[in-house]
Design a protein around this motif. Structure first.
Motif, PDB file in Angstrom:
ATOM      1  N   ARG A 152      -8.487  25.995   2.945  1.00  0.00           N
ATOM      2  CA  ARG A 152      -8.001  24.413   3.223  1.00  0.00           C
ATOM      3  C   ARG A 152      -7.892  23.882   4.637  1.00  0.00           C
ATOM      4  O   ARG A 152      -8.380  23.085   5.252  1.00  0.00           O
ATOM      5  N   ASN A 153      -7.546  24.974   5.537  1.00  0.00           N
ATOM      6  CA  ASN A 153      -7.141  24.597   7.035  1.00  0.00           C
ATOM      7  C   ASN A 153      -8.667  24.372   7.662  1.00  0.00           C
ATOM      8  O   ASN A 153      -8.843  23.632   8.415  1.00  0.00           O
ATOM      9  N   ALA A 154      -9.503  25.128   7.276  1.00  0.00           N
ATOM     10  CA  ALA A 154     -10.806  25.222   7.676  1.00  0.00           C
ATOM     11  C   ALA A 154     -11.597  23.772   7.173  1.00  0.00           C
ATOM     12  O   ALA A 154     -11.988  23.330   8.029  1.00  0.00           O
ATOM     13  N   LEU A 155     -11.248  23.547   5.980  1.00  0.00           N
ATOM     14  CA  LEU A 155     -12.044  22.288   5.489  1.00  0.00           C
ATOM     15  C   LEU A 155     -11.371  20.812   6.500  1.00  0.00           C
ATOM     16  O   LEU A 155     -12.104  20.168   6.745  1.00  0.00           O
ATOM     17  N   ILE A 156      -9.886  20.914   6.400  1.00  0.00           N
ATOM     18  CA  ILE A 156      -9.305  19.793   7.074  1.00  0.00           C
ATOM     19  C   ILE A 156      -9.860  19.852   8.756  1.00  0.00           C
ATOM     20  O   ILE A 156     -10.269  18.830   9.415  1.00  0.00           O
ATOM     21  N   GLN A 157      -9.943  21.107   9.424  1.00  0.00           N
ATOM     22  CA  GLN A 157     -10.381  21.147  10.695  1.00  0.00           C
ATOM     23  C   GLN A 157     -11.880  20.692  11.010  1.00  0.00           C
ATOM     24  O   GLN A 157     -12.065  19.784  11.874  1.00  0.00           O
ATOM     25  N   GLN A 158     -12.617  21.055   9.952  1.00  0.00           N
ATOM     26  CA  GLN A 158     -13.943  20.611  10.087  1.00  0.00           C
ATOM     27  C   GLN A 158     -14.196  19.167  10.044  1.00  0.00           C
ATOM     28  O   GLN A 158     -14.980  18.660  10.719  1.00  0.00           O
ATOM     29  N   ALA A 159     -13.320  18.546   8.947  1.00  0.00           N
ATOM     30  CA  ALA A 159     -13.476  17.060   8.840  1.00  0.00           C
ATOM     31  C   ALA A 159     -12.899  16.506  10.326  1.00  0.00           C
ATOM     32  O   ALA A 159     -13.288  15.209  10.743  1.00  0.00           O
ATOM     33  N   ILE A 160     -11.755  16.871  10.762  1.00  0.00           N
ATOM     34  CA  ILE A 160     -11.296  16.519  12.283  1.00  0.00           C
ATOM     35  C   ILE A 160     -12.218  16.410  12.933  1.00  0.00           C
ATOM     36  O   ILE A 160     -12.675  15.540  13.671  1.00  0.00           O
ATOM     37  N   ASP A 161     -13.078  17.506  13.115  1.00  0.00           N
ATOM     38  CA  ASP A 161     -14.225  17.839  14.257  1.00  0.00           C
ATOM     39  C   ASP A 161     -15.132  16.828  13.991  1.00  0.00           C
ATOM     40  O   ASP A 161     -15.821  16.516  14.982  1.00  0.00           O
ATOM     41  N   ALA A 162     -15.450  16.433  12.810  1.00  0.00           N
ATOM     42  CA  ALA A 162     -16.549  15.438  12.290  1.00  0.00           C
ATOM     43  C   ALA A 162     -16.075  13.932  12.679  1.00  0.00           C
ATOM     44  O   ALA A 162     -16.715  13.244  12.247  1.00  0.00           O
ATOM     45  N   GLY A 163     -14.866  13.614  12.942  1.00  0.00           N
ATOM     46  CA  GLY A 163     -14.305  12.278  13.236  1.00  0.00           C
ATOM     47  C   GLY A 163     -13.374  11.786  12.497  1.00  0.00           C
ATOM     48  O   GLY A 163     -13.044  10.653  12.554  1.00  0.00           O
ATOM     49  N   VAL A 164     -12.760  12.631  11.510  1.00  0.00           N
ATOM     50  CA  VAL A 164     -11.525  12.185  10.535  1.00  0.00           C
ATOM     51  C   VAL A 164     -10.331  12.169  11.600  1.00  0.00           C
ATOM     52  O   VAL A 164      -9.850  13.169  11.832  1.00  0.00           O
ATOM     53  N   GLU A 165      -9.842  10.967  11.712  1.00  0.00           N
ATOM     54  CA  GLU A 165      -8.578  10.972  12.668  1.00  0.00           C
ATOM     55  C   GLU A 165      -7.122  11.126  11.717  1.00  0.00           C
ATOM     56  O   GLU A 165      -6.066  11.561  12.333  1.00  0.00           O
ATOM     57  N   ALA A 166      -7.133  10.587  10.424  1.00  0.00           N
ATOM     58  CA  ALA A 166      -5.938  10.892   9.558  1.00  0.00           C
ATOM     59  C   ALA A 166      -6.440  10.929   8.154  1.00  0.00           C
ATOM     60  O   ALA A 166      -7.377  10.331   7.670  1.00  0.00           O
ATOM     61  N   PHE A 167      -5.532  11.709   7.426  1.00  0.00           N
ATOM     62  CA  PHE A 167      -5.575  11.950   6.071  1.00  0.00           C
ATOM     63  C   PHE A 167      -4.351  11.451   5.210  1.00  0.00           C
ATOM     64  O   PHE A 167      -3.330  12.053   5.766  1.00  0.00           O
ATOM     65  N   TYR A 168      -4.544  10.379   4.283  1.00  0.00           N
ATOM     66  CA  TYR A 168      -3.230  10.133   3.589  1.00  0.00           C
ATOM     67  C   TYR A 168      -3.282  10.694   2.115  1.00  0.00           C
ATOM     68  O   TYR A 168      -4.262  10.578   1.586  1.00  0.00           O
ATOM     69  N   MET A 169      -2.169  11.675   1.916  1.00  0.00           N
ATOM     70  CA  MET A 169      -1.836  12.541   0.792  1.00  0.00           C
ATOM     71  C   MET A 169      -1.319  11.465  -0.308  1.00  0.00           C
ATOM     72  O   MET A 169      -0.003  11.455  -0.002  1.00  0.00           O
ATOM     73  N   PRO A 170      -1.629  11.246  -1.441  1.00  0.00           N
ATOM     74  CA  PRO A 170      -0.921  10.804  -2.462  1.00  0.00           C
ATOM     75  C   PRO A 170      -0.153  11.853  -3.343  1.00  0.00           C
ATOM     76  O   PRO A 170      -0.720  12.923  -3.493  1.00  0.00           O
TER      77      PRO A 170
END
Length: 261
Positions: free
Chosen positions: A19-37
């Motif tokens: 999980r943490n690696a995937l989130i960090q990968q996306a952040i590094d690729a330009g995702v600034e925020a994730f909204y979790m339902p």
């Protein structure tokens, strides 16, 4: 301007190993925020744990998903209401009506949606709607609340041009995810009618991965594929898609939650 991912279940067990690696990968690729339902009373604590690990990037919603509306839905809603009263959330969701798997709880789903739509107005929150094979039923419940100023997004939208027109009339956003890459879905044609001005980006991970990953686990970084596909369909640079959808997300969800925790 970074991408805002408006709908992803980062707390899912399908992300447990990395999980943490995937989130960090996306952040590094330009995702600034994730909204979790949120989906039910059992997903609350796992969701909060992800939010705690990434407090600048991951933001929780609160609601009871229609597929989890069963005999005990009022007890679950009592927990949801206590959460809404206890802290700030980015949205109320995901909630709605789902008639794909089970039609026997339609009355309870309608009641739960009414209750939660009222809460969205009470707490001045946008609402995130899950509507599967139930757009007519969902809109029948929601229209009176829309007339009272309820704002929101139809997540993973699949509907008619008439439904698009209704949502646009009330200023609602339309969530577009990996389904736009599916050849037979028809969403690529519909999005030309929707227009980029009321679209927000989502993956719905770990579900509904875009082509070429369809049928596999959907990952946070795949939001980039969705942005690119929308750009291809609308003949826009991907960067312009990101800029507009991020502006749309900020308009709907606002920024106040960033400083409220």
């Amino acid at each position: 301007m970074g991408i805002i991912e408006t709908h992803i279940h980062l707390y899912s067990d399908e992300y447990k190993a990395d999980r943490n690696a995937l989130i960090q990968q996306a952040i590094d690729a330009g995702v600034e925020a994730f909204y979790m339902p949120n989906v039910d009373v059992h997903s609350i604590e796992p969701m909060f744990a992800v939010e705690k690990d990434f407090p600048q990037h991951c933001f929780a919603m609160m609601g009871l998903h229609p597929c989890y509306v069963k005999e005990d839905y009022k007890e679950q809603l009592a927990v949801i209401e206590r959460q809404l009263a206890s802290r700030t959330f980015v949205a109320l969701g995901e909630v709605g009506i789902d008639l794909h798997w089970d039609k026997s709880f339609l009355a309870q789903q309608q009641d739960a949606l009414n209750i939660q739509a009222e809460w969205a107005l009470k707490y001045n929150l946008p609402i995130v709607i899950h509507s599967r094979e139930a757009n007519a039923e969902s809109l029948e419940v929601l229209k009176p609340y829309m007339q009272r100023g309820l704002r929101g997004v139809f997540h993973c939208f699949s509907g008619s041009l008439a439904e698009v027109t209704l949502l646009k009339t009330y200023g609602w956003m339309i969530g577009i995810g990996g389904v736009i890459t599916y050849k037979k879905a028809g969403l690529d044609t519909l999005i030309e009618e929707i227009g980029i001005g009321q679209v927000v980006l989502e993956t719905d991970g770990p579900y509904l991965a875009p082509v070429p990953y369809r049928g596999k686990r959907n990952e946070p970084a795949y939001i980039d594929i969705i942005a690119q596909k929308i750009g291809d369909v609308l003949h826009m640079p991907k960067e312009a898609v990101v800029e507009q959808t991020t502006a749309n997300s900020r308009l709907l969800f606002g920024n106040s939650f960033r400083n409220s925790k």
